[in-house]
Every structure is written in structure tokens, then in C-alpha cells.
Design a protein around this motif. Structure first.
Motif, PDB file in Angstrom:
ATOM      1  N   ILE A  43       0.775  -1.181   0.057  1.00 30.08           N
ATOM      2  CA  ILE A  43      -0.204   0.001  -0.087  1.00 30.08           C
ATOM      3  C   ILE A  43       0.939   1.362   0.011  1.00 30.08           C
ATOM      4  O   ILE A  43       1.664   1.630   0.914  1.00 30.08           O
ATOM      5  N   ARG A  44       1.012   1.911  -1.082  1.00 28.54           N
ATOM      6  CA  ARG A  44       1.852   2.914  -1.505  1.00 28.54           C
ATOM      7  C   ARG A  44       1.210   4.357  -1.703  1.00 28.54           C
ATOM      8  O   ARG A  44      -0.030   4.490  -2.020  1.00 28.54           O
ATOM      9  N   PRO A  45       2.109   5.423  -1.240  1.00 31.90           N
ATOM     10  CA  PRO A  45       1.474   6.649  -1.597  1.00 31.90           C
ATOM     11  C   PRO A  45       1.645   6.889  -3.172  1.00 31.90           C
ATOM     12  O   PRO A  45       2.270   6.514  -3.851  1.00 31.90           O
ATOM     13  N   LEU A  46       0.499   8.040  -3.296  1.00 31.72           N
ATOM     14  CA  LEU A  46       0.338   8.216  -4.812  1.00 31.72           C
ATOM     15  C   LEU A  46       1.481   9.256  -5.247  1.00 31.72           C
ATOM     16  O   LEU A  46       2.049   9.093  -6.520  1.00 31.72           O
ATOM     17  N   ARG A  47       1.977   9.997  -4.362  1.00 30.41           N
ATOM     18  CA  ARG A  47       3.030  10.795  -4.862  1.00 30.41           C
ATOM     19  C   ARG A  47       4.067  10.660  -3.631  1.00 30.41           C
ATOM     20  O   ARG A  47       3.679  10.292  -2.489  1.00 30.41           O
ATOM     21  N   ARG A  48       5.381  11.383  -3.836  1.00 30.87           N
ATOM     22  CA  ARG A  48       6.302  11.310  -2.621  1.00 30.87           C
ATOM     23  C   ARG A  48       5.820  12.041  -1.599  1.00 30.87           C
ATOM     24  O   ARG A  48       5.280  13.320  -1.754  1.00 30.87           O
ATOM     25  N   VAL A  49       6.237  11.946  -0.622  1.00 27.21           N
ATOM     26  CA  VAL A  49       5.692  12.318   0.725  1.00 27.21           C
ATOM     27  C   VAL A  49       6.908  13.332   1.115  1.00 27.21           C
ATOM     28  O   VAL A  49       6.526  14.506   1.621  1.00 27.21           O
ATOM     29  N   ALA A  50       7.951  12.795   0.937  1.00 29.77           N
ATOM     30  CA  ALA A  50       9.222  13.840   1.251  1.00 29.77           C
ATOM     31  C   ALA A  50       9.118  15.276   0.768  1.00 29.77           C
ATOM     32  O   ALA A  50       8.599  15.609  -0.387  1.00 29.77           O
TER      33      ALA A  50
END
Length: 226
Positions: A43-50
Motif C-alpha cells: 500500500i503505497r502513496p500516490l506521490r512522494r511524501v518527502a
């Protein structure tokens, strides 16, 4: 059967306690909790969180039967600013449980984002929002077939991790971890101490110190080559 909403959920955690977790990386919490509440890293983020802020907030849960997203509508209606809508669709990827319209409604209320053990759509739009984080297992353009089932604010399981309404959700580029609400107050000081220690370790490594000495790695046994 119509969507059921479980009442009597616990009060939200204190805002200042929640805010203190914003600077804590997910791996630190996972290590301190010994991996027990780690959400499946698929389960991954759609965009970079950093650079854009971690996903952080209290859980409002939606349990969705196959191809039905009624609980998602009701969960968004029940959610408040700073909450995270957690959608248990059983990991299915056949239909999207949420897209840009429902996400827009959630975003307008100040909902921090989503964690979906299932599928979402309209990802081009959602990935462009810097103030709304979406984590999902699948992406599909196909929408649901009904909207009159499911359960809101009951216990769910997201990527193998149990989630109850009111638990704290923390997500970054490494994944998502669930912080049981009763553990949050006792965990934050440990987590901050670990984060500060890691900053110190980074400085020592940058200064040339061996990780063998830094972490007390047992000596290896040397054997003659062939």
C-alpha cells in the motif's frame, strides 16, 4: 442492508500529542512497535511524501463489501479536520472505492488523507494535491456498482494491520503504521529520543566512524580462503 454507522467511538487524541508525531519517521515507530501494526508495504502513496508532510491523523474507518462504496460516503460525512479515512476493501483491485469527487469533499473538510486497502481512481488529480495524501494498494478506472452497504467506525484490517476508529495513522514514503490510541502517549517520547539518536549516528558516520563500532556489531569470524 443499509450502511451501518457504529456510534460511541472514543474521543480524538489531543491535537498537541498528534502534532508531535509529525516529525517522526515511520520506520522508527515500526521498530518501537516491533512491526506489529505495520501496514503491508504494497500500500503505497500516490506521490512522494518527502517535502510535503507525512500523512498523520486519527482513523475514521470504512468497511466496504465487494463493489460497494456506501461506507466511504458516510465515513467522509463523519470525518473531521485532521482525520484519515481508512478504507478496508479487502485488498480488491476490481473497482475503485474513491476518486476525485469524494476526495474533494473530504479535502474541503480538512481530512488529511486516505489509506485504501483496495483501489482508487482519478490519481492524476489526487497526486497533485500537496495538502492531501492518498495511499492505496491498487489503481483502476472502474467505479463501484452500489452505495448502500458497509460499516463505518467499526474495527477493520488494513494490509494485515488492525485499525480501530480513533487510532493514529502515520504514513510516509516508507509506508504506513497504525499507532493504537492507548499507546500514543507512551510512545512519543521514545520515538523522539530515537529520532534524536539517529541524527547523532548520522553525524558520527559522516565523520568517518565505522558502523561496526557505532552499533556494537559482533566481530565476524575470519576463515581462510580457497
Amino acid at each position: 442492508m443499509p450502511t451501518r454507522i457504529i456510534e460511541g467511538t472514543p474521543p480524538r487524541l489531543a491535537p498537541d500529542l498528534i502534532a508531535r508525531f509529525a516529525a517522526i519517521p515511520v520506520p522508527i515507530v515500526v521498530d518501537l512497535l516491533e512491526g506489529r501494526t505495520l501496514v503491508d508495504p504494497a500500500i503505497r502513496p500516490l506521490r512522494r511524501v518527502a517535502g510535503g508532510g507525512a500523512l498523520l491523523g486519527t482513523a475514521v474507518t470504512a468497511l466496504c463489501p465487494p463493489q460497494d462504496y456506501g461506507a466511504v460516503h458516510h465515513a467522509i460525512a463523519a470525518a473531521g479536520a485532521g482525520d484519515v479515512v481508512v478504507i478496508d476493501a479487502g485488498g480488491r483491485g476490481d473497482v475503485a472505492m474513491i476518486g476525485d469527487l469524494l476526495s474533494t469533499a473530504a479535502r474541503r473538510k480538512g481530512v488529511a488523507g486516505l489509506v485504501v486497502d483496495g483501489a482508487i481512481r482519478d490519481t492524476g488529480t489526487l497526486a497533485g494535491w500537496s495538502d492531501f495524501q492518498a495511499f492505496t494498494r491498487h489503481v483502476t478506472p472502474r467505479g463501484p456498482a452500489s452505495k448502500d452497504g458497509g460499516v463505518v467506525n467499526g474495527p477493520v484490517t488494513i494490509g494485515g494491520a488492525p485499525v480501530r476508529p480513533g487510532d493514529l495513522i502515520l504514513g510516509d514514503d516508507d509506508g504506513v503504521v497504525v499507532i493504537p490510541r492507548e499507546a500514543a502517549a507512551g510512545l512519543i517520547d521514545q520515538a523522539r529520543a530515537r529520532a534524536e539518536a539517529e541524527i547523532g549516528w548520522e553525524r558520527q558516520i559522516a565523520a568517518g566512524e565505522s558502523t561496526l563500532a557505532l552499533f556494537g556489531v559482533p566481530a565476524a569470524v575470519r576463515e581462510p580462503g580457497a
